[in-house]
Write a protein that holds these residues in place. Structure first.
Motif, mmCIF file in Angstrom:
data_model
loop_
_atom_site.group_PDB
_atom_site.id
_atom_site.type_symbol
_atom_site.label_atom_id
_atom_site.label_comp_id
_atom_site.label_asym_id
_atom_site.label_seq_id
_atom_site.Cartn_x
_atom_site.Cartn_y
_atom_site.Cartn_z
ATOM 1 N N ALA A 197 17.584 41.142 48.918
ATOM 2 C CA ALA A 197 17.149 41.625 47.598
ATOM 3 C C ALA A 197 17.083 43.148 47.608
ATOM 4 O O ALA A 197 16.190 43.733 48.223
ATOM 5 N N ASP B 80 17.492 45.162 44.592
ATOM 6 C CA ASP B 80 17.231 45.756 43.284
ATOM 7 C C ASP B 80 16.118 44.973 42.589
ATOM 8 O O ASP B 80 15.797 43.849 42.986
ATOM 9 N N PRO B 81 15.506 45.513 41.576
ATOM 10 C CA PRO B 81 14.381 44.837 40.902
ATOM 11 C C PRO B 81 14.748 43.477 40.321
ATOM 12 O O PRO B 81 13.921 42.565 40.309
ATOM 13 N N GLU B 82 15.969 43.336 39.832
ATOM 14 C CA GLU B 82 16.381 42.049 39.264
ATOM 15 C C GLU B 82 16.415 40.963 40.323
ATOM 16 O O GLU B 82 15.932 39.833 40.106
ATOM 17 N N ALA B 83 16.962 41.261 41.505
ATOM 18 C CA ALA B 83 17.013 40.282 42.593
ATOM 19 C C ALA B 83 15.615 39.951 43.077
ATOM 20 O O ALA B 83 15.309 38.801 43.436
ATOM 21 N N GLU C 194 12.855 39.969 41.258
ATOM 22 C CA GLU C 194 12.222 39.092 40.269
ATOM 23 C C GLU C 194 12.738 37.658 40.414
ATOM 24 O O GLU C 194 11.971 36.682 40.267
ATOM 25 N N ALA C 195 14.022 37.509 40.704
ATOM 26 C CA ALA C 195 14.569 36.170 40.926
ATOM 27 C C ALA C 195 13.914 35.511 42.138
ATOM 28 O O ALA C 195 13.636 34.298 42.141
ATOM 29 N N ARG D 75 10.830 36.074 43.204
ATOM 30 C CA ARG D 75 9.470 35.675 42.810
ATOM 31 C C ARG D 75 9.474 34.335 42.089
ATOM 32 O O ARG D 75 8.639 33.450 42.365
ATOM 33 N N ARG E 8 8.717 45.666 46.158
ATOM 34 C CA ARG E 8 8.840 46.277 44.831
ATOM 35 C C ARG E 8 8.503 47.767 44.891
ATOM 36 O O ARG E 8 9.181 48.603 44.291
ATOM 37 N N GLU F 55 11.011 50.962 44.077
ATOM 38 C CA GLU F 55 10.654 52.017 43.118
ATOM 39 C C GLU F 55 10.746 53.394 43.755
ATOM 40 O O GLU F 55 11.239 54.342 43.143
#
Length: 333
Positions: free
Chosen positions: A24, A26-29, A31-32, A34, A81, A85
């Motif tokens: 993972a 990037d933030p999108e990966a 979130e997936a 989670r 996360r 950031e």
């Protein structure tokens, strides 16, 4: 499911999390992930549903195992996360970084308009001679623009000032002489002022005429003034503005508000004579109009065009160049 099987399943979820989280980036990966592990149908959430199948004495131990697993994954998600950031901020700072060692970008500086330069220089010359700078409204009454200057409604001199009327008794001033009247009405003599400003006349634009132009007038009212004082002041101005070596001559003329009146010409020998201004002694009728006693005080005035002075100084032959906003022309001054 037994407690041992639940423990084994928790270890499988940990390994599964470790492998998935490593990919993972990037933030999108993130979130997936989670949702996959902690969502309503996630791997960890489904294990909590298995608690009901355990014996009551094993549920406390099983609950601790599942809470620990959920806490580990939640903490790991938060850490990951935060790392993403920080990486994003770092990448943005790097992309937007300013290299202070690079040479700066040159920006051309603005400058004063040539007419403004000339006006300020003329004001400075007369301020050094003891004159104050006075100003007045550009929208003027017929009284101040004409009548107080001995130019009545039927006076033929009005033909020389084709005026822009706003209404019956209100117009755009045709000269800065109204400022002289306003100042004299507001104070007793002595009066020593120059009056710069924009003026308006209904002239057809050509090389020497413009419906908008700039004028500077001088007024000196005091006891004992004569044409000799007028000639001296003009001589000081010519020397300061044009430089030494100029000759000056007066020729008779007529202005409704001065008597006697004269045109002033200058030249640098052996050049031609050039007209620079009109001048004269203030007409006693004007002094009476503002409440001065012409038996006690006298005065003189003259007016010159700022455009005319600039054209003479720089050899400009077309007044319209001052108003066309051509950078190629304006940047020369």
């Amino acid at each position: 499911m037994t407690l041992d099987e639940l423990e084994a399943r928790c270890e499988e979820v940990r390994m599964e999390w470790a492998q998935a989280s490593a990919a993972a980036h990037d933030p999108e990966a993130l979130e997936a992930l989670r949702v996959r592990f902690l969502g309503r149908k996630g791997s960890v959430t489904s294990l909590f549903d298995a608690l009901r199948a355990l014996p009551p004495d094993a549920r406390a131990t099983a609950g601790k195992l599942l809470n620990a697993l959920k806490g580990e994954i939640t903490a790991a998600l938060d850490d990951r996360r935060g790392a993403l950031e920080r990486e994003a901020i770092g990448a943005r700072l790097q992309a937007e970084r300013c290299d202070l060692s690079l040479p700066g970008t040159w920006r051309p500086l603005g400058r004063l308009h040539p007419l403004t330069q000339v006006r300020l220089e003329i004001e400075d010359i007369f301020q050094k001679l003891g004159f104050d700078v006075a100003s007045g409204p550009e929208v003027e009454t017929d009284y101040y623009n004409f009548e107080a200057l001995a130019i009545g409604a039927d006076h033929p001199a009005r033909d020389d000032w084709d005026s822009f009327y706003i209404e019956d008794r209100l117009l755009l001033r045709t000269h800065t002489s109204p400022v002289q009247i306003r100042v004299m009405k507001s104070q007793p003599p002595p009066v020593r002022i120059v009056c710069p400003g924009r003026c308006y006349r209904r002239d057809d634009p050509d090389a020497t005429h413009s419906p908008v132009f700039h004028q500077i007038e001088l007024l000196w009212v005091e006891k004992g003034l004569t044409m000799a004082h007028l000639k001296w002041i003009i001589g000081e101005f010519v020397s300061a503005f044009f430089g030494p070596g100029y000759e000056m001559r007066f020729s008779a003329d007529f202005f409704p508000f001065t008597e006697p009146s004269a045109q002033i010409h200058i030249r640098r020998p052996p050049g031609d004579w050039l007209e620079i201004m009109g001048a004269g002694m203030v007409d006693p009728a004007v002094l009476v109009e503002v409440g001065y006693d012409p038996e006690e005080v006298s005065g003189f005035a003259f007016g010159l065009g700022v455009e005319r002075m600039a054209m003479l100084r720089w050899g400009i032959e077309d007044i319209r160049l001052f108003y066309q906003n051509d950078i190629r022309f304006l940047s020369q001054f």
